[in-house]
Each structure stands twice: as structure tokens, then as C-alpha cells.
Write a protein that holds these residues in place. Sequence first.
Motif, PDB file in Angstrom:
ATOM      1  N   SER A 178      74.269   0.881   7.646  1.00  0.00           N
ATOM      2  CA  SER A 178      73.364   0.563   6.551  1.00  0.00           C
ATOM      3  C   SER A 178      71.947   1.010   6.892  1.00  0.00           C
ATOM      4  CB  SER A 178      73.367  -0.937   6.270  1.00  0.00           C
ATOM      5  OG  SER A 178      74.618  -1.341   5.798  1.00  0.00           O
ATOM      6  N   HIS A 180      71.013   3.369   8.798  1.00  0.00           N
ATOM      7  CA  HIS A 180      70.949   4.822   8.702  1.00  0.00           C
ATOM      8  C   HIS A 180      70.864   5.245   7.238  1.00  0.00           C
ATOM      9  CE1 HIS A 180      71.690   9.009   9.616  1.00  0.00           C
ATOM     10  NE2 HIS A 180      72.720   9.013   8.809  1.00  0.00           N
ATOM     11  N   ALA A 181      71.680   4.592   6.408  1.00  0.00           N
ATOM     12  CA  ALA A 181      71.695   4.959   4.993  1.00  0.00           C
ATOM     13  C   ALA A 181      70.362   4.636   4.327  1.00  0.00           C
ATOM     14  CB  ALA A 181      72.824   4.228   4.275  1.00  0.00           C
ATOM     15  N   GLU A 306      76.799  10.270  10.091  1.00  0.00           N
ATOM     16  CA  GLU A 306      77.646  11.233   9.360  1.00  0.00           C
ATOM     17  C   GLU A 306      79.105  10.886   9.440  1.00  0.00           C
ATOM     18  OE1 GLU A 306      77.398  15.299   9.136  1.00  0.00           O
ATOM     19  OE2 GLU A 306      75.225  15.381   9.051  1.00  0.00           O
TER      20      GLU A 306
ATOM     21  N   PHE B  93      75.559   2.383  -2.795  1.00  0.00           N
ATOM     22  CA  PHE B  93      76.727   2.895  -2.087  1.00  0.00           C
ATOM     23  C   PHE B  93      77.967   2.101  -2.450  1.00  0.00           C
ATOM     24  CE2 PHE B  93      73.230   4.362   0.456  1.00  0.00           C
ATOM     25  CZ  PHE B  93      73.623   5.621   0.834  1.00  0.00           C
ATOM     26  N   SER B  97      75.024  -0.629   1.626  1.00  0.00           N
ATOM     27  CA  SER B  97      74.218  -0.475   2.828  1.00  0.00           C
ATOM     28  C   SER B  97      73.377  -1.723   2.997  1.00  0.00           C
ATOM     29  CB  SER B  97      73.344   0.768   2.721  1.00  0.00           C
ATOM     30  OG  SER B  97      72.544   0.687   1.573  1.00  0.00           O
ATOM     31  N   PHE B  99      72.687  -5.620   5.104  1.00  0.00           N
ATOM     32  CA  PHE B  99      72.702  -6.203   6.437  1.00  0.00           C
ATOM     33  C   PHE B  99      73.197  -7.645   6.319  1.00  0.00           C
ATOM     34  CE2 PHE B  99      69.421  -3.044   6.018  1.00  0.00           C
ATOM     35  CZ  PHE B  99      69.780  -2.150   7.013  1.00  0.00           C
TER      36      PHE B  99
END
Lengths: 307, 523
Positions: A178, A180-181, A306, B93, B97, B99
Motif C-alpha cells: 500500500s 508503495h502504491a 512491481e 485499487f 492500498s 494500512f
Amino acid sequence: MPELDLVLAIAIATLGAGTPLLLAALGELVSEKSGVLNLGVEGMMLMGAAVGFAVAAESGHFAFATLCGVLAGAALALVFGFLVLTCRANQVAAGLALTIFGIGASALVGAGYTSRSLPAREAAGASFVADLPVVGPLLGSLEALTWLSLACFAAIAWFLYRSRPGLVLRAVGDAPDSAHAVGYPVIAIRYLAVLFGGAMAGLGGVFLSVYYTPTWVENMTAGRGWIAVALVVFASWRPAWVLAGAYLFGGVTIVQFHLQGVILASQIFSMLPYLATIAVLVAISRRGEAARRLAPASLGIPFHPER
Amino acid sequence: MPEVPERGPPLRLELQGIRKAFPAVVANDGIDLAVAPGSIHALLGENGAGKSTLMKIVYGVIRADAGRILWEGAPVDIASPSDARALGIGMVFQHFSLFPALSVAENIALALPATRDLGALSVRAREVSRRYGIPIDPARTVHSLSVGERQRVEVVRNLLQEPRLLIMDEPTSVLTPLAVRELFRMLRQLADEGRSILYISHKLDEVRALCDTATILREGRVVGRVDPRRESTRTLAERMIGAAPPALRRTPLDRRPRERLGVDWRALSPGGADGVGLRDLRFEVGGGEILGIAGIAGNGQSALLAALAGEMRAASADAVRIDGEPVGHLGVRARRRRGLVHVPEERLGRAAVPGMSLARNALLTACHHGLVRRGWLRPGAISAFARRCIDTYDVRCGGEHADARTLSGGNLQKFVVGRELLQSPTVALVAQPTWGLDVRAAAAIRSALLGMRNEGVAILLVSEDLDELFELSDRIAVIAAGRLSPARRIDEAGVEEIGRWMGGELPDTSAPERTGQDHAASP
């Protein structure tokens, strides 16, 4: 009142004995909060202790020696970071290797210093506390690094739970994909956390060899690095509990020293930190979902972007 | 405006010749795409068609090998998600994404430019969530939220950045029918405000109901640009998979089937991955019947399956019956020996061992079908059985000695289903059999299940896909918060009612049922 004096003396000594544990455990806490389990604390402490002592013995310059010890710990952490973050090696295996490497490398660095003593130095305690009644002389005997470790505790607790970078750090440890996204550089953040952990372990080592004992003996940390790792689990990754745990186990070593052979074998006391950690681990896994959330969710898991 | 204008106001987003190759596959090959302001643009395609890759390129998660991206008429380089957000691109997404250990407010703060004041942020979040009718509570911790609520958090987090293009990746796969309607209403409101929406989906009905333009992808290429409102589901499906989808036929049952699986279990301690305790399980499945269990993930499905498969044993033997024989006290292997098979939801790791060959994987559950003699493996028989699974169910793979992990999801699922169904079962437990599969593989699995049903197997089908349940089931029940609703005959069940049950409004199971089809009321 000799009893009061004894209790006071033990309390003050506990602060000193707990300092290296507190420093190293706080560093490990930050590293684990980012999701990296570094079992190399013992090795990093030893490197800090050996390098710090060697520099102090050669130069007589204590602040410089402390800095070198910190850098030695961080350098070892950098190697670890390269292995587990860049090469995505298994963190447990790399951490164990780091400890074994640290034990050997510190023995090599410190080989010529085993019987050396450090040049004399002024006690650098905070002078204003020395004027206090009763506790003054005892508190005055504490090292500046002990006060610094308390300041570190406050700063880290504030950083983790009150600052945005701390929030990002916890987020990276909780859900790296998350993070990273959302656009945070997961690997870079983990590098910083690991380096900080190494620096703190190095500082703990310097404190031991240069200020607390002060001598260099091979393998002189005698498992304190492992206790620091265990402490973080014992504390369920909460700073206040790390502080309490460091002084609890610091106190145990002092009591053990004072009561040697009186009540229980000292070996029993040496076992206590680990027994306590196992008890906490069992408690955590029995308390279900909510308690398990205390641990950083990605702890020990390499991050692949990735994917 | 459904048609893409040639002149006039610049397009919100234009992609030209996007190409992205991975080591094994070219995911995107020369893709052109144009999104107008205020348009709800569908990106339609099967799994593996390259939709998600393309959107990750637009959002800066991965970089294209070739091609240009134009944002409002000007070429841009999107190197990271923060670049995308700075332009005004937001993305929700499919696997959020978020936490889990942090609060909703903290989750929102992490996606926004640095703010110190969580309080003010919470106020703004509440304001936005009220404006678009998607209530959220900033103080709650994300792990305590339902999947639908998590999606709201993700949406609100995006809306706070005032995006001009919002990418929604398969947003309805986790929602109840009611929540889907709310989501569509909100998306239309956003489009009316002039924001563009890129809607990724393989669900044709949704695309026809919501979108004004559709770009269809197949195997990494654009194969069509259409106005989905003027297409039928069938013509869209043909374009999407390149052939007409095979039709399924389910002959209705002419009489009440004989019970093969019976369950009467008062209370189940929390178990399974979702930790939901089950209460008052009473139902039966007849031979030649499919009982569908609908429900949103995490409402006790995994505990139900664990209890039936024997991973959790009951205190009394009568809690579970197979062909009338009490087996509640027996474990997995004993129940399997009595003809029970199980296709679990997780293909890799639960149904199959990733690093073992298909032959070895076949051995795992079919070991008592002549593959082992006196404790010794019979390699010939094992290979023959694995080959039979592969041939019968058209599994595309490198032979029976290929590792399970080298198969695509669809082919592995075909193999697992084949392995279980070729054991001549009496009772089959099947969980999410077509989750994540493309249309063709899903159709193959469904027709295999129907075939087994027609041969007299009692099938319990747990799925989150309502269309699938209505297509396959003879009767349907809903699991919500650990409770199982009465079962309705499929021709008497309404999507409305099932949807309401899925949302947690179960009828009182202790009251007598009107339809007379409720097996819970008649032990």
C-alpha cells in the motif's frame, strides 16, 4: 538508613545497566516498525564497543570515540540492509550471520586492546543534579549517555506516534505494498530505519566499553543484543514498554550482582529476560487478532515492488 | 458526450501506442485510449487482457516500455504515483492500498500532501463523505472495517485530492448489490461534476448500466471501442473473448432429492481464517442438487467449510451426516474416505502445493483411490490419474510433471476441480470455484460442476458471485455474520432479498418458513 541507601544505589545502578539495553532496543524498535527484523543487534553492539574503545584508547577523545562506535554499528547495519533490502535475502538468516560476523570482527578490532585502560576523564554527568539532596551524588554519577538514552526514548515515542514521518514509517511496516502504491519509497525508508537501528546498537556498545565498564573484553556484550531484540517483542512494539523492559532487565542484572549466591543461582537471572519474552509471545498469540495487530504486519517479509 | 471529439476541448487523458512487456508476456501492445472530460469510460477485458497493467502505467506504479501519455492535451511523464496525483489522477485499487493497523484519518493523511492537523483532515473527510453520500468514521481502525467500508475510505481519500480522473479497478467485486448501486450513484455524481472516470471491469451488465464509452482489450491489444449502452451483453462478451460464450443448461429438479449431506450443528467456536463463529447450522443438501451459499467474504464461509470438511470436529457425531452416516466426530481423511471432496478457495497453498508436480498434487487428496499400495507409492497409477485429470478437464500445462505453480489460475483450478470430481464423490464442497478466472475457464468449471450434479453428487457451492450462484444453484442460502439464512428455491429467490440478507438483515430463522422449502425448519 543503610537500607534506603542500598535501594537507592540499586535504583541508580539500574539506570546505568539499563542504558545499553534501552539504546539498542529503541533502535531495533524503529527498524522493526518499518518491517525489518534485524537479529544482528548483538554483532552491531560489539562492533560499536570495539571500535569505540579502540578510538578512545588511541586518541583519548571520548566524543570522537562515541561517534566512531555509532558509525561502526551503522556500517554493519548498512551491510545488513544491502543484503535484506537490495538483495532481498532472508532477514533471520542475514541477521544471525551479522551477529556471528560482528563477534569475530569485533574480536579482531579489539585484539590489541584487551589489557589496555582508557585515559582518565572528567565524569561528564549533568552537574545540576549533583547538587540535589540525598539522590544528588548518586544521580550525578550517571553518564551523559544515560540521560541521552532517556531523551532518545521521548524523541522516538514522539516521532513514531506524533509526527508524519513516523506515521509513514509505521505505514511501511504495516502494508508496504500500500505504501508503495500511495507513493512512498519503501526500500529507502527501510534503509534509514535499519541504519538508525545500527547506529543505536553501536551507541549502546560504546556506552558499555568506553563509559560503563570501561574495558574491552572479547564478546563483552554477553547477550545484551539478544535481550534488546527480545525486549522489543516483550514490549509488543510499544516504546513505553521498551523503556520499562530495559530497566526491568537492567535491574535484574544489578540485583543478580548484589545477591550473587544468596538466593538463586545467577544463571536463573540470566534466563529471566528470555522466559519473560516467551511468556509475552504466548500471551500475544493467545489474545487474538487485536493483540497480533501490535506487531508490524510485514515484519521479516522482503518487499518486492512491481508484484 | 459519448463520442470522442476530434476537435474542441482537449481530452482529459490520451494514451498513444502504449507497450509494456514482461519476461513471459506482452501485457500491453500498441494501446491507444482517449478519455473525455466528464465521461465514464469502461476498460473492458478478461483477466490477463492487460487492463490492470495499463492502469498501473497511467498511475505511475510501473513504467511503459514505449508510447506517449497526454494529459489535457500536453505530453507528460508519470514516473510515480505522486506524479499522477499531482496531475489530478486518483486510483482506487482492487486490493485496496490501505494500512490495516492505522486509523481511517491516518490512512487518509498518508495519501495527501503533508498535513499536521489530523483533526481538520477528519472534518474535511466527513464533509466529502457526506457530500457524496458515502459515510465513514475517521476515528476507526481500518482492520475493523468491512470491505465495503474500506472501499469508501479509499474513495474518500482520493476525492479529497480533487481528482480530475478517477481510476476504479474492479470496484464491485467486493460489494453487495445495494452497495454497488450506491457506488454507481456516486460515480455518476462525480461525472456530472466534470470529473472523468476510468472504470475497469469484466462485468458486462455493470459496464452497460454505468459507462458511456468502452474500450475493449484482448490479449494486450485494443479490439474495439463501443458505446456499451447500444450493445447487448452478448455482443460485448463476443468482442471481449473473441467468441460466443458457451451457454449453460441446468435442468430443474423434478422431485425432492434424497439427503446426502446433513448438518445440524448448534454452535461452532470461532475458526477459519475470518475468525467468525457460526450459530445454528441446520441444512441439508440432496443428491443431484447444488446448494449455493451467498455472502460477503469474511462472514463465516471459511469456518463453515472447515467444519464440513472435517478440519474442525464437532462434539457430537450427528452434527454432520454423509449419506445418513454420522461423521461429525471424524477428521478430514475419514470424511474423504466416505466420499467427501473439497475444492478450497485458495488454489496455491491450500488446494495445491506450488512447488510439487501435478502428479504429486493429485496424490495429496486422491491417495485412497489405488494410488498407494501397502504404504508404497505407485508412480504409474499416480501419473495415470493426473493425466486423466488433465485430459478430462482440458488443463493446459506441461504434462503431469509440471509444477503446480507454473500453471495459470484457470488451468490450476481446472486441475484441482478435476482431481476432486474424478474421485467419484458423494458430497462436494466447492468454494469460489471461478474467482479470478476468465470467462472460458469459468464456463468450463461451471459445466463440470453441473455435470457432477446431474450424476447425483450433492454440491455445496460457496461463492461471492451472485450471478454464478443464480446460474448454478438449485437452492440458495445466505451466510452473514456467522448465521445461515433459510434456503430459498432458486426460482423463488429474488436478488433484492438475497442482497438484503447479505447486508446482514437475515430473517428470524426460528420462525416457521412460508415457502416450505426451508430445510432448516424441518429436521
